[in-house]
Write a protein that holds these residues in place. Sequence first.
Motif, PDB file in Angstrom:
ATOM      1  N   LEU A   3       0.875  -1.175   0.000  1.00  0.00           N
ATOM      2  CA  LEU A   3       0.000   0.000   0.000  1.00  0.00           C
ATOM      3  C   LEU A   3       0.912   1.226   0.000  1.00  0.00           C
ATOM      4  N   LEU A   4       0.816   2.021  -1.063  1.00  0.00           N
ATOM      5  CA  LEU A   4       1.662   3.204  -1.208  1.00  0.00           C
ATOM      6  C   LEU A   4       0.838   4.467  -1.038  1.00  0.00           C
ATOM      7  N   GLY A   5       1.257   5.343  -0.136  1.00  0.00           N
ATOM      8  CA  GLY A   5       0.630   6.651  -0.018  1.00  0.00           C
ATOM      9  C   GLY A   5       1.113   7.530  -1.151  1.00  0.00           C
ATOM     10  N   MET A   6       0.188   8.089  -1.921  1.00  0.00           N
ATOM     11  CA  MET A   6       0.531   8.865  -3.113  1.00  0.00           C
ATOM     12  C   MET A   6      -0.007  10.294  -3.025  1.00  0.00           C
ATOM     13  N   GLY A   7      -0.031  10.844  -1.832  1.00  0.00           N
ATOM     14  CA  GLY A   7      -0.540  12.207  -1.663  1.00  0.00           C
ATOM     15  C   GLY A   7      -1.992  12.168  -1.232  1.00  0.00           C
ATOM     16  N   SER A   8      -2.890  12.346  -2.185  1.00  0.00           N
ATOM     17  CA  SER A   8      -4.317  12.398  -1.858  1.00  0.00           C
ATOM     18  C   SER A   8      -5.008  11.039  -1.973  1.00  0.00           C
ATOM     19  N   TYR A   9      -4.276  10.022  -2.400  1.00  0.00           N
ATOM     20  CA  TYR A   9      -4.846   8.681  -2.558  1.00  0.00           C
ATOM     21  C   TYR A   9      -3.749   7.652  -2.297  1.00  0.00           C
ATOM     22  N   PHE A  10      -4.116   6.373  -2.386  1.00  0.00           N
ATOM     23  CA  PHE A  10      -3.186   5.263  -2.229  1.00  0.00           C
ATOM     24  C   PHE A  10      -3.165   4.433  -3.506  1.00  0.00           C
ATOM     25  N   GLU A  11      -2.065   3.721  -3.717  1.00  0.00           N
ATOM     26  CA  GLU A  11      -2.017   2.671  -4.713  1.00  0.00           C
ATOM     27  C   GLU A  11      -1.853   1.354  -3.971  1.00  0.00           C
ATOM     28  N   LEU A  12      -2.536   0.325  -4.460  1.00  0.00           N
ATOM     29  CA  LEU A  12      -2.448  -1.019  -3.885  1.00  0.00           C
ATOM     30  C   LEU A  12      -1.902  -1.938  -4.964  1.00  0.00           C
ATOM     31  N   TRP A  13      -0.724  -2.515  -4.691  1.00  0.00           N
ATOM     32  CA  TRP A  13       0.002  -3.344  -5.648  1.00  0.00           C
ATOM     33  C   TRP A  13       0.193  -4.751  -5.118  1.00  0.00           C
ATOM     34  N   ASP A  14       0.217  -5.717  -6.019  1.00  0.00           N
ATOM     35  CA  ASP A  14       0.754  -7.025  -5.696  1.00  0.00           C
ATOM     36  C   ASP A  14       2.231  -6.800  -5.377  1.00  0.00           C
ATOM     37  N   LYS A  15       2.714  -7.353  -4.278  1.00  0.00           N
ATOM     38  CA  LYS A  15       4.074  -7.066  -3.816  1.00  0.00           C
ATOM     39  C   LYS A  15       5.136  -7.428  -4.854  1.00  0.00           C
ATOM     40  N   ALA A  16       5.070  -8.610  -5.413  1.00  0.00           N
ATOM     41  CA  ALA A  16       6.079  -9.040  -6.388  1.00  0.00           C
ATOM     42  C   ALA A  16       6.046  -8.165  -7.641  1.00  0.00           C
ATOM     43  N   THR A  17       4.865  -7.830  -8.103  1.00  0.00           N
ATOM     44  CA  THR A  17       4.728  -6.973  -9.281  1.00  0.00           C
ATOM     45  C   THR A  17       5.325  -5.603  -9.020  1.00  0.00           C
ATOM     46  N   TYR A  18       5.005  -5.028  -7.859  1.00  0.00           N
ATOM     47  CA  TYR A  18       5.541  -3.710  -7.530  1.00  0.00           C
ATOM     48  C   TYR A  18       7.071  -3.739  -7.452  1.00  0.00           C
ATOM     49  N   GLU A  19       7.609  -4.728  -6.773  1.00  0.00           N
ATOM     50  CA  GLU A  19       9.060  -4.801  -6.620  1.00  0.00           C
ATOM     51  C   GLU A  19       9.757  -4.936  -7.969  1.00  0.00           C
ATOM     52  N   ALA A  20       9.184  -5.719  -8.889  1.00  0.00           N
ATOM     53  CA  ALA A  20       9.772  -5.871 -10.226  1.00  0.00           C
ATOM     54  C   ALA A  20       9.699  -4.564 -11.006  1.00  0.00           C
ATOM     55  N   LYS A  21       8.548  -3.887 -10.954  1.00  0.00           N
ATOM     56  CA  LYS A  21       8.402  -2.621 -11.689  1.00  0.00           C
ATOM     57  C   LYS A  21       9.285  -1.529 -11.091  1.00  0.00           C
ATOM     58  N   GLU A  22       9.418  -1.504  -9.772  1.00  0.00           N
ATOM     59  CA  GLU A  22      10.273  -0.505  -9.142  1.00  0.00           C
ATOM     60  C   GLU A  22      11.738  -0.750  -9.515  1.00  0.00           C
ATOM     61  N   ALA A  23      12.175  -2.008  -9.516  1.00  0.00           N
ATOM     62  CA  ALA A  23      13.559  -2.323  -9.883  1.00  0.00           C
ATOM     63  C   ALA A  23      13.840  -1.905 -11.325  1.00  0.00           C
ATOM     64  N   GLN A  24      12.876  -2.129 -12.207  1.00  0.00           N
ATOM     65  CA  GLN A  24      13.032  -1.716 -13.604  1.00  0.00           C
ATOM     66  C   GLN A  24      13.107  -0.200 -13.704  1.00  0.00           C
ATOM     67  N   ALA A  25      12.251   0.505 -12.982  1.00  0.00           N
ATOM     68  CA  ALA A  25      12.243   1.970 -13.023  1.00  0.00           C
ATOM     69  C   ALA A  25      13.544   2.551 -12.495  1.00  0.00           C
ATOM     70  N   MET A  26      14.134   1.903 -11.513  1.00  0.00           N
ATOM     71  CA  MET A  26      15.389   2.391 -10.937  1.00  0.00           C
ATOM     72  C   MET A  26      16.551   2.259 -11.922  1.00  0.00           C
ATOM     73  N   GLN A  27      16.422   1.374 -12.898  1.00  0.00           N
ATOM     74  CA  GLN A  27      17.465   1.182 -13.907  1.00  0.00           C
ATOM     75  C   GLN A  27      17.337   2.161 -15.068  1.00  0.00           C
ATOM     76  N   GLU A  28      16.164   2.790 -15.197  1.00  0.00           N
ATOM     77  CA  GLU A  28      15.932   3.705 -16.310  1.00  0.00           C
ATOM     78  C   GLU A  28      16.536   5.075 -16.035  1.00  0.00           C
ATOM     79  N   GLU A  29      16.717   5.820 -17.094  1.00  0.00           N
ATOM     80  CA  GLU A  29      17.250   7.170 -16.979  1.00  0.00           C
ATOM     81  C   GLU A  29      16.246   8.074 -16.261  1.00  0.00           C
ATOM     82  N   MET A  30      16.765   9.070 -15.556  1.00  0.00           N
ATOM     83  CA  MET A  30      15.934  10.024 -14.832  1.00  0.00           C
ATOM     84  C   MET A  30      15.000  10.737 -15.828  1.00  0.00           C
TER      85      MET A  30
END
Length: 142
Positions: A106-133
């Motif tokens: 459960l991620l606090g995103m300011g005025s709302y939350f996002e609810l992710w499957d843990k494995a899916t979120y971790e994979a997408k976050e790892a991919q995003a961290m490898q991308e250019e700013m």
Amino acid sequence: MFQGASSLNLDGKGRLSVPTRHRDALMALSEGQLTFTKHPHGCLMLFPRPEWLQFRDRIASLPMNAQWVKRVFLGNAMDMDMDATGRLLVSPELRAAAGLTKEVILLGMGSYFELWDKATYEAKEAQAMQEEMPAALQDLAF
């Protein structure tokens, strides 16, 4: 403003226990009345009802060429009330849509939350961290 990540488990009935650090704010802001909907990135969005109503109005006012966006957000919205112990039932349809099984984030995103499957979120976050700013952040000083 909601912020931070919480690792949680859905129970056997698909219920989510809202972290205590958010319960009081949600009760004060919306009397525990919340709305879930799909997000195009594969998670669910969870809004306190007053925030949902504002978001809903903005989405509803989009032009006809955004009809699929309207369908994703408005057509899948489900109102939910937090129970006396701070739990929310995530409908089977929305759990399936976001691939939620047991472990979730459960991620606090300011005025709302996002609810992710843990494995899916971790994979997408790892991919995003490898991308250019993103260009919007390149001038931001850290």
